[in-house]
Every structure is written in structure tokens, then in C-alpha cells.
Design a protein around this motif. Structure first.
Motif, PDB file in Angstrom:
ATOM      1  N   GLN A  17       0.829  -1.218   0.000  1.00 11.22           N
ATOM      2  CA  GLN A  17       0.000   0.000   0.000  1.00 11.22           C
ATOM      3  C   GLN A  17       0.861   1.265   0.000  1.00 11.22           C
ATOM      4  O   GLN A  17       0.367   2.349  -0.316  1.00 11.22           O
ATOM      5  N   TYR A  18       2.145   1.114   0.383  1.00 12.20           N
ATOM      6  CA  TYR A  18       3.018   2.283   0.498  1.00 12.20           C
ATOM      7  C   TYR A  18       4.043   2.394  -0.625  1.00 12.20           C
ATOM      8  O   TYR A  18       5.034   3.105  -0.507  1.00 12.20           O
ATOM      9  N   ARG A  19       3.851   1.651  -1.719  1.00 11.91           N
ATOM     10  CA  ARG A  19       4.777   1.810  -2.843  1.00 11.91           C
ATOM     11  C   ARG A  19       4.026   1.798  -4.169  1.00 11.91           C
ATOM     12  O   ARG A  19       2.910   1.298  -4.257  1.00 11.91           O
ATOM     13  N   ASP A  20       4.681   2.336  -5.175  1.00 15.05           N
ATOM     14  CA  ASP A  20       4.098   2.370  -6.513  1.00 15.05           C
ATOM     15  C   ASP A  20       4.028   0.948  -7.055  1.00 15.05           C
ATOM     16  O   ASP A  20       4.988   0.187  -6.942  1.00 15.05           O
ATOM     17  N   PHE A  46       8.940   4.435  -3.499  1.00 19.86           N
ATOM     18  CA  PHE A  46       8.739   3.612  -2.313  1.00 19.86           C
ATOM     19  C   PHE A  46       8.607   4.502  -1.089  1.00 19.86           C
ATOM     20  O   PHE A  46       9.404   5.406  -0.885  1.00 19.86           O
ATOM     21  N   GLY A  47       7.603   4.239  -0.280  1.00 26.76           N
ATOM     22  CA  GLY A  47       7.490   4.944   0.992  1.00 26.76           C
ATOM     23  C   GLY A  47       8.464   4.342   1.991  1.00 26.76           C
ATOM     24  O   GLY A  47       8.768   3.144   1.946  1.00 26.76           O
ATOM     25  N   SER A  99       6.932   9.618   3.442  1.00 29.50           N
ATOM     26  CA  SER A  99       8.190  10.130   2.914  1.00 29.50           C
ATOM     27  C   SER A  99       8.740   8.974   2.092  1.00 29.50           C
ATOM     28  O   SER A  99       8.426   7.818   2.371  1.00 29.50           O
ATOM     29  N   GLY A 100       9.510   9.274   1.073  1.00 29.33           N
ATOM     30  CA  GLY A 100       9.914   8.155   0.240  1.00 29.33           C
ATOM     31  C   GLY A 100      11.119   8.401  -0.625  1.00 29.33           C
ATOM     32  O   GLY A 100      11.780   9.442  -0.542  1.00 29.33           O
ATOM     33  N   MET A 101      11.396   7.407  -1.469  1.00 29.98           N
ATOM     34  CA  MET A 101      12.574   7.445  -2.335  1.00 29.98           C
ATOM     35  C   MET A 101      12.208   6.913  -3.723  1.00 29.98           C
ATOM     36  O   MET A 101      11.249   6.166  -3.881  1.00 29.98           O
ATOM     37  N   ALA A 102      13.000   7.338  -4.693  1.00 28.98           N
ATOM     38  CA  ALA A 102      12.831   6.835  -6.062  1.00 28.98           C
ATOM     39  C   ALA A 102      14.200   6.771  -6.718  1.00 28.98           C
ATOM     40  O   ALA A 102      15.069   7.601  -6.449  1.00 28.98           O
ATOM     41  N   LEU A 103      14.378   5.773  -7.571  1.00 24.89           N
ATOM     42  CA  LEU A 103      15.634   5.642  -8.315  1.00 24.89           C
ATOM     43  C   LEU A 103      15.545   6.525  -9.559  1.00 24.89           C
ATOM     44  O   LEU A 103      14.590   6.441 -10.331  1.00 24.89           O
ATOM     45  N   ALA A 104      16.554   7.395  -9.727  1.00 27.26           N
ATOM     46  CA  ALA A 104      16.529   8.316 -10.865  1.00 27.26           C
ATOM     47  C   ALA A 104      16.710   7.551 -12.175  1.00 27.26           C
ATOM     48  O   ALA A 104      17.420   6.547 -12.237  1.00 27.26           O
ATOM     49  N   LYS A 105      16.070   8.059 -13.206  1.00 26.97           N
ATOM     50  CA  LYS A 105      16.035   7.352 -14.486  1.00 26.97           C
ATOM     51  C   LYS A 105      17.427   7.067 -15.035  1.00 26.97           C
ATOM     52  O   LYS A 105      17.698   5.998 -15.553  1.00 26.97           O
TER      53      LYS A 105
END
Ligand SMILES: [Fe+2]
Length: 343
Positions: A109-112, A118-119, A256-262
Motif C-alpha cells: 500500500q506504500y509503494r508504486d 517507495f514509501g 516520505s519516500g525514495m525513487a531511483l533516478a532514471k
């Protein structure tokens, strides 16, 4: 630090290199202040030997990565609020991550669902209630539209991302029409035109301007422990935290979360950092710093945060909150929320 990173550092003036010349540092573009994430990054470096560089921006982070294009040194994006995470995905500056370790530490529920963000921690959008003037110890969001609260509620700007996320969740749960009715009721109960940040609502309760306010849990921790502005401790003392809808669907939370840059140039190392951040250990270090809730199974919030009371988070997927943001923003305008009461 290689030449490209150096260029970025000069251009921004704020890239904080922790050290050295390691071939593959992880470059983090962060909306979160460096001192808040430093303990976490230090623990990661200690465990893996991988250094990190943090570029802190308070606005325009997504646009900057977009403009840097394929040459962007960004590996990891660090931010708060589903709006920003979703925005990063929609701008096409993230890439999907499919990693079992990360997925098992972060509930679905906390991630795409496509792995673009990702949360890591959650914050509850709670009701700050006057200890002196509010006797009840439970509340629902729905009840905030009840005329019994007329002239008693304070909130920040209705268009602020923090309120938009809550209003989006109301659309997800009740549908547009009911949500609009509710928002109209809430607007009619306002004590004043929406103004200030979350903490300003606690201040207004302290000052007797209103009895209820909407705010995130972590600000209560920030107020309680504020040595720089000790008057904030008095604001915190004036309120109790009511966790809305504890008896039914639960309290709306944001992440609050994070994402890997393209175009992450140091993808392997960035993935290691993502795994560390997602781990129970990483989440607990982070959550303690920012007075938020870790979400990995078996983790616990800090003592201060537990002191607010028990949170039962709404199980609505954060992705569904993101979907309704645009409509929520339109509703805010349609009901004239920011005009305040009686207009
Ligand atoms: Fe905030």
C-alpha cells in the motif's frame, strides 16, 4: 568526486560531499534537509563503505533532474509527500525497481505498483484538539463537517499538498459528490481563513482562536522538542492528538519516500542504499530523526512518537490517494475553501 559531480557541486553550491574519491558514491537529490538524513547515510556508509553526496533543494528538484537529462548525476530522489513522488514518476525522471528485499520491507500500500517510488516512513494527518476546550478523545474526519464545530476549526491552505492528500483520500472513500459536501461543511466550520503551516494551527489553539486543527503527527514531535523556539513547546502542550477514524477505516497517512533516478549513473550502489533505507534498521533510524512511523514489519516508532497515542493507518493504497489529487484540488476551488467561513 569525478568531474561531472564537481560541476554539479559548483553549479549548485550546496552539494555536500561526505568525502573522497570513491569510484561510485551515491548521489542523492533531496527535498529533505541534509541533517535529517545524515545519521541514516552515516550508518549506510559505515556498513557498506559506500559514500554518499547530498544535493539539498527546497524546490525545483524534479525540474532540475529533467533539465540535466541523461547527464544527470542523480542516483536517488529523496522526498516527502505522495504528490511529489507521483510527480517525479509522471515527469519520467524515475525508473522502476523490482527488488524482493525492498518489496518485502515495504508493504504494497506504500509503494508504486510499478516500482517507481517507495514509501519509507508515514505521517498521520491527525486532529490537534484543545486539551482545555475539547472533552472528547475520539473523532472522525467526517465529523469535522458537523455544524457542532462551527467557528472552531483551523487549517492551513486547502491547496497545500498535505491537505490535498487528505481530501483525495476522502474522494477515494466517499466519491466526489460526498467529498464535496464534506469539504463544504468543513469550510463552514472554519474559525478563520486558512493560513499558516501545520504548527500554526497548534499555535492558534494555544491562543484560543480555535479548538481543532488539522496537522501531521511529526510536527507534534518537532514542537515538543523545539529548543530553538521553546514557545512551540507550549503550543504542543495545549493540544492533544486525536487519531481520526481509529474505530473504522483508520487515520489517513502520507509518506516520505525514495525513487531511483532514471539515468542513475551509480545504479548498483544506489540499489544497495535503497535496500538499506528500506530495511527495518534503516527505517527506524530515519523515523526517529523525523518523528515519523517506520513501516517495515516488526518496526516501532520512537518513544516520543508513541507518546502521541496509537495510530491505526488507513489501508487505502497511497497510489489511490495520488489518483484523486487533481480532483481534490478542483474541489478546494469549487467550494471556495480558502475564502474561509461564511463566504
Ligand atoms: Fe512538513
Amino acid at each position: 568526486m569525478n568531474f561531472r559531480k564537481l560541476t554539479a557541486a559548483i553549479a549548485s553550491g550546496v552539494l555536500l560531499a561526505t568525502a573522497g574519491t570513491a569510484a561510485a558514491d551515491v548521489n542523492i537529490y533531496s527535498y529533505r534537509q541534509p541533517e535529517l538524513i545524515a545519521p541514516l547515510l552515516d550508518a549506510f556508509t559505515k556498513e557498506t563503505g559506500i559514500e554518499t553526496n547530498v544535493l539539498y533543494l527546497d524546490k525545483g528538484l524534479e525540474e532540475r533532474i529533467e533539465a540535466e537529462g541523461q547527464n544527470s548525476p542523480a542516483d536517488l530522489i529523496f522526498t516527502v509527500d505522495i504528490g511529489r513522488l507521483n510527480n517525479a514518476k509522471e515527469k519520467g525522471i524515475t525508473q522502476p525497481v523490482e527488488n524482493e528485499e525492498i518489496n518485502s520491507a515495504i508493504p504494497a500500500q506504500y509503494r508504486d505498483s510499478e516500482g517507481h517510488w517507495f514509501g519509507l516512513t508515514t505521517r498521520g494527518r491527525v486532529v490537534y484538539a484543545s486539551k482545555e476546550r475539547v472533552t472528547q478523545d475520539t473523532i472522525t474526519y467526517e465529523e469535522l463537517a458537523d455544524p457542532k464545530w462551527k467557528g472552531k476549526i483551523c487549517t492551513r491552505d486547502g491547496q497545500h499538498a498535505y491537505n490535498i492528500a487528505l481530501f483525495s483520500s476522502m474522494i477515494a472513500h466517499h466519491g466526489e459528490e460526498k467529498a464535496k459536501e464534506w469539504l463544504t461543511g468543513l469550510k463552514n466550520n472554519l474559525a478563520r481563513k486558512p493560513t499558516g503551516n501545520d504548527r500554526a494551527q497548534a499555535k492558534a489553539i494555544f491562543a484560543g482562536e480555535c479548538d481543532l486543527g488539522l496537522g501531521y503527527t511529526y510536527y507534534v514531535g518537532l514542537m515538543q522538542t523545539n529548543e530553538k523556539e521553546p514557545e512551540q513547546k507550549d503550543w504542543a502542550k495545549a493540544i492533544k492528538v486525536l487519531f481520526p477514524n481509529s474505530a473504522d477505516r483508520g487515520t489517513h497517512v502520507n509518506i516520505s519516500g525514495m525513487a531511483l533516478a532514471k539515468h542513475a549513473p551509480n545504479k548498483d550502489e544506489a540499489l544497495k542504499l535503497m535496500q538499506f533505507l528500506a530495511s527495518a534498521q534503516g527505517q527506524e533510524i530515519y523515523a526517529e530523526q523525523v518523528f515519523e512511523y517506520p513501516i517495515a514489519p516488526g518496526t516501532e516508532a520512537s518513544e516520543i512518537v508513541q507518546g502521541f497515542g496509537e495510530i491505526k493507518p488507513d489501508t487505502l493504497p497511497i497510489e489511490d490517494v495520488a489518483k484523486n489529487r487533481k480532483r481534490a484540488s478542483e474541489l478546494v476551488d469549487e467550494v471556495g475553501y480558502n475564502n474561509g467561513p461564511s463566504s
